[in-house]
Design a protein around this motif. Structure first.
Motif, short mmCIF file in Angstrom:
data_model
loop_
_atom_site.label_atom_id
_atom_site.label_comp_id
_atom_site.label_asym_id
_atom_site.label_seq_id
_atom_site.Cartn_x
_atom_site.Cartn_y
_atom_site.Cartn_z
N GLY A 213 26.66 46.04 41.25
CA GLY A 213 27.04 47.31 41.69
C GLY A 213 26.94 47.42 43.31
N ALA A 214 26.65 46.48 44.02
CA ALA A 214 26.59 47.02 45.32
C ALA A 214 27.85 46.29 46.23
CB ALA A 214 25.25 46.14 45.83
N ALA A 215 28.49 45.51 45.68
CA ALA A 215 29.93 45.16 46.18
C ALA A 215 29.21 44.50 47.62
CB ALA A 215 30.73 46.47 46.67
N GLU A 216 28.24 43.26 47.27
CA GLU A 216 27.93 42.52 48.57
C GLU A 216 28.88 41.29 48.76
OE1 GLU A 216 25.25 42.97 50.37
OE2 GLU A 216 24.53 44.70 49.24
N LEU A 217 30.03 40.99 47.80
CA LEU A 217 30.71 39.74 47.98
C LEU A 217 32.18 40.19 48.34
CD1 LEU A 217 29.20 37.90 45.13
CD2 LEU A 217 28.54 37.60 47.59
N SER A 218 32.75 39.35 49.25
CA SER A 218 34.44 39.49 49.25
C SER A 218 34.93 39.28 47.96
CB SER A 218 34.75 38.52 50.38
OG SER A 218 34.82 37.18 49.93
N ARG A 219 36.17 39.61 47.92
CA ARG A 219 36.83 39.60 46.51
C ARG A 219 37.39 38.33 46.43
NH1 ARG A 219 42.06 39.07 44.41
NH2 ARG A 219 42.54 40.41 42.47
N THR A 220 37.64 37.14 47.49
CA THR A 220 37.84 35.73 47.46
C THR A 220 36.69 35.21 46.74
OG1 THR A 220 39.50 35.80 49.15
CG2 THR A 220 38.59 33.74 48.56
N THR A 221 35.33 35.53 47.51
CA THR A 221 34.15 34.96 46.75
C THR A 221 33.94 35.35 45.48
OG1 THR A 221 33.25 34.96 49.10
CG2 THR A 221 31.72 34.69 47.41
N CYS A 223 36.06 36.07 43.06
CA CYS A 223 37.12 35.63 42.07
C CYS A 223 36.59 34.09 41.87
CB CYS A 223 38.63 35.53 42.64
SG CYS A 223 39.37 36.99 42.62
N VAL A 224 36.21 33.30 42.92
CA VAL A 224 35.82 31.91 42.63
C VAL A 224 34.61 31.88 41.98
CG1 VAL A 224 34.97 29.84 44.23
CG2 VAL A 224 36.87 31.22 44.93
N ALA A 225 33.56 32.60 42.35
CA ALA A 225 32.16 32.69 41.65
C ALA A 225 32.51 33.04 40.11
CB ALA A 225 31.41 33.81 42.43
N PHE A 226 33.29 33.94 39.91
CA PHE A 226 33.38 34.46 38.49
C PHE A 226 34.11 33.18 37.71
CE2 PHE A 226 35.64 36.22 34.86
CZ PHE A 226 34.53 36.98 34.43
N ALA A 227 35.01 32.54 38.34
CA ALA A 227 35.75 31.57 37.73
C ALA A 227 34.61 30.32 37.17
CB ALA A 227 36.88 30.81 38.51
N GLY A 284 36.14 40.14 40.59
CA GLY A 284 36.77 38.48 39.94
C GLY A 284 36.88 38.58 38.41
N ALA A 285 35.98 39.53 37.66
CA ALA A 285 36.32 39.86 36.34
C ALA A 285 37.72 40.56 36.17
CB ALA A 285 35.01 40.56 36.02
N ALA A 286 37.79 41.51 36.95
CA ALA A 286 39.10 42.11 36.86
C ALA A 286 40.44 41.11 37.12
CB ALA A 286 39.27 43.18 37.95
N TRP A 287 40.11 40.39 37.91
CA TRP A 287 41.05 39.46 38.35
C TRP A 287 41.38 38.72 37.10
CZ3 TRP A 287 39.77 34.08 39.02
CH2 TRP A 287 40.61 33.14 39.31
N ALA A 288 40.42 38.07 36.38
CA ALA A 288 40.51 36.98 35.23
C ALA A 288 40.63 37.66 33.92
CB ALA A 288 39.15 36.03 35.25
N ALA A 289 40.71 39.10 33.89
CA ALA A 289 40.33 39.83 32.71
C ALA A 289 41.75 39.45 31.79
CB ALA A 289 40.30 41.32 32.90
N PRO A 290 42.76 39.42 32.14
CA PRO A 290 44.01 39.14 31.28
C PRO A 290 43.80 37.81 30.64
CG PRO A 290 44.83 40.27 33.16
CD PRO A 290 43.65 40.05 33.49
N VAL A 291 43.50 36.85 31.49
CA VAL A 291 43.37 35.53 30.82
C VAL A 291 42.50 35.18 29.98
CG1 VAL A 291 42.77 33.23 31.57
CG2 VAL A 291 44.18 34.40 32.88
N LEU A 292 41.24 35.92 30.29
CA LEU A 292 40.07 35.97 29.17
C LEU A 292 40.25 36.67 27.87
CD1 LEU A 292 36.80 37.13 31.41
CD2 LEU A 292 37.57 34.86 30.74
N GLY A 293 41.36 37.86 27.94
CA GLY A 293 41.68 38.51 26.86
C GLY A 293 42.71 37.54 25.62
N VAL A 294 43.66 36.80 26.81
CA VAL A 294 44.49 35.93 25.91
C VAL A 294 43.63 34.79 25.15
CG1 VAL A 294 46.24 34.24 26.18
CG2 VAL A 294 46.30 36.58 27.14
N LEU A 295 42.78 34.26 25.97
CA LEU A 295 41.91 33.30 25.52
C LEU A 295 41.03 33.55 24.18
CD1 LEU A 295 40.35 31.29 28.62
CD2 LEU A 295 42.33 30.59 26.88
N ALA A 296 40.51 34.93 24.45
CA ALA A 296 39.89 35.56 23.28
C ALA A 296 40.56 35.53 21.79
CB ALA A 296 39.28 36.98 23.81
N VAL A 297 41.83 36.02 21.93
CA VAL A 297 42.70 36.32 20.81
C VAL A 297 43.01 35.00 20.38
CG1 VAL A 297 44.84 37.26 20.00
CG2 VAL A 297 43.55 38.63 21.37
#
Length: 506
Positions: A213-221, A223-227, A284-297
């Motif tokens: 919850g501290a938002a220490e990382l940039s959005r690009t970082t 996204c890469v880390a979450f992937a 990063g989770a928000a960026w990947a959420a649609p893909v995760l949802g599709v894979l889940a189904v």
């Protein structure tokens, strides 16, 4: 009370060391000693329960925005490797506690189960219980760790003991299944290490309390880390399409290996996705959420369709886990408090129900000498109690309302609908269809396994149930009922930490 946290890890570790020193000739006594240490550990996992408190009115201000802090019930933060800035940081809260207690319970039940019978074809029962206690240390450490490097260390502790359990006490193809398990897991471990190093390097800390919850990382970082983290945790869970090691591992593993694997090891992946993936990299989770949802189904549908064609008992239950983990992933993918609560409840329910299913399936396979459903018809004629227990576990797994399996899957679908938008509504509908297919294959399984004329194999099956078996099964039956009626027992302290993980501010 912070001494409880390292003690939870020290007791099974000490038990493993002590049991390993006992003479080989005292194998049964060694298994009893291991069970005693597992029982002490389970009692320790229950000790934090009175410390639960409603902290919903406690907020800290970071700059001009209030942020709900990650407040563990218990916290231990000590220097570990000062030169590298590493800390031995353990904690427990409403997100981790149910899984900590589940780990303590299932390890106790598995150790007690070995007192009666040790799987054939492997080493001594003493060695098997040592491995079970080491597995407990790794799993508990994963759920307690609040430092990323420490989390990675405990996450990897389980690899070799689980390999040894499968390769040492499994079925005919156990070595191939164990190698497949190791290769997949090592692949995930490399990605996990890369993700952890990236986060620690960019943020300057591995402390999960500071990162959440501290938002220490940039959005690009992020996204890469979450992937990296998502793929690593998907291997462990396992989530489709990285699930192919699971059916082989479950089919060949001994009964206690399957129970531990399904009951708690798979939860390390989904827990890590929530605690580390979503907590550290929410963008990063928000960026990947649609893909995760599709894979889940896709996982839900694929698991159900494959189960409709399966003719081997343990393999069918293993593939059912792919579908159930799909519902957990769908809840996570919604990135809502309701969805994450559904995922946490689905984790616990799956551990209880699938642990019971593998106990029962292992007993049936051991007594009948086969897991082929073609040879196991008519179980209710010769072993009605065993058939009744299996029927209870099956209807719980298919999501019968009033039992533990219902809530997580139902609310994962509801969370997807609440997320809104055409994609999520479609995913919710398809997931609901997958739930109906789950009911179809379990009912088909029950019709074939318990009804119809008894086969010669089933006629020869011993119907009596030993005391050790009742001891292993009864708590899982009871908790499946209790959690089904009172899901708040699992969810009562999850709202605040999940709000923090999602970065939701008042």
């Amino acid at each position: 009370m912070s001494w409880l946290l390292p003690t939870m890890l020290a007791v099974p570790g000490l038990g493993a060391a002590l049991v390993s020193l006992l003479p080989a000739a005292r194998d049964r006594q060694a298994r009893i000693v291991a069970t005693v240490f597992a029982a002490i550990t389970f009692v320790l996992t229950l000790a934090p329960l009175p410390l639960r408190a409603d902290r919903g009115d406690i907020w800290f201000a970071y700059g001009d925005r209030p942020v709900p802090p990650l407040l563990p019930w218990l916290n231990l933060d000590l220097p570990w490797v000062p030169a590298l800035g590493l800390r031995f940081h353990l904690g427990i809260d409403g997100v981790s506690y149910p899984l900590v207690a589940l780990t303590g319970l299932l390890t106790l039940l598995c150790c007690a189960y070995t007192v009666r019978k040790v799987p054939e074809g492997g080493g001594s029962g003493r060695t098997l219980t040592v491995l079970l206690l080491i597995l407990e240390v790794g799993v508990l450490g994963t759920f307690l760790a609040l430092d990323l490097i420490l989390f990675f260390v405990f996450f990897e502790v389980v690899l070799l003991p689980m390999y040894a359990v499968i390769a040492g006490w499994g079925g005919e193809n156990r070595r191939a299944a164990a190698r497949k398990f190791v290769l997949y897991t090592l692949f995930g471990s490399v990605l996990l290490l890369l993700g952890v190093v990236l986060v620690v390097t960019k943020a300057g800390t591995g402390d999960l309390v500071a990162l959440t919850g501290a938002a220490e990382l940039s959005r690009t970082t992020q996204c890469v880390a979450f992937a990296l983290l998502a793929v690593a945790f998907a291997v462990k869970a396992p989530l489709w399409p990285l699930h192919t090691w699971l059916p082989d591992a479950h089919t060949e593993a001994p009964t206690v290996g399957s129970v531990i694997l399904a009951g708690v090891l798979l939860k390390m992946g989904t827990y890590g996705l929530i605690r580390v993936g979503v907590g550290v990299a929410p963008e990063g989770a928000a960026w990947a959420a649609p893909v995760l949802g599709v894979l889940a189904v896709v996982a839900i549908l694929a698991g159900s369709l494959i189960c409709l064609r399966q003719r081997e008992l343990k393999r069918l239950i293993a593939y059912s886990s792919v579908g159930h983990m799909g519902f957990v992933l769908l809840g996570i993918a919604t990135l809502t408090v309701t969805g994450l609560q559904a995922a946490l409840l689905g984790n616990v329910a799956h551990g209880l129900i699938t642990g019971l299913l593998f106990f029962l399936a292992g007993t049936i396979k051991d007594r009948a000498g086969t897991g082929s459903l073609a040879q196991l018809s008519g179980l209710r004629e010769t072993a009605p109690r065993l058939a009744g227990l299996f029927g209870f576990a099956a209807v719980a797994s298919l999501g019968l309302p009033g039992l533990a399996g219902f809530w997580g899957e139902a609310f994962a679908v509801i969370a997807a609908v609440q997320r809104g938008g055409p994609l999520w509504v479609i995913l919710a509908v398809v997931a609901a269809v997958g739930g109906a297919l789950t009911a179809a294959y379990f009912l088909r399984l029950l019709r074939g396994l318990t009804h119809g004329p008894a086969t010669p194999t089933v006629h020869a099956l011993r119907p009596s149930i030993a005391a050790a078996e009742w001891f292993a099964w009864a708590p899982l039956v009871l908790l499946t009922l209790v959690v089904g009626v009172l899901p708040a027992l699992v969810l009562s302290e999850t709202a605040l930490p999940l709000t923090t993980l999602l970065g939701v501010h008042p």
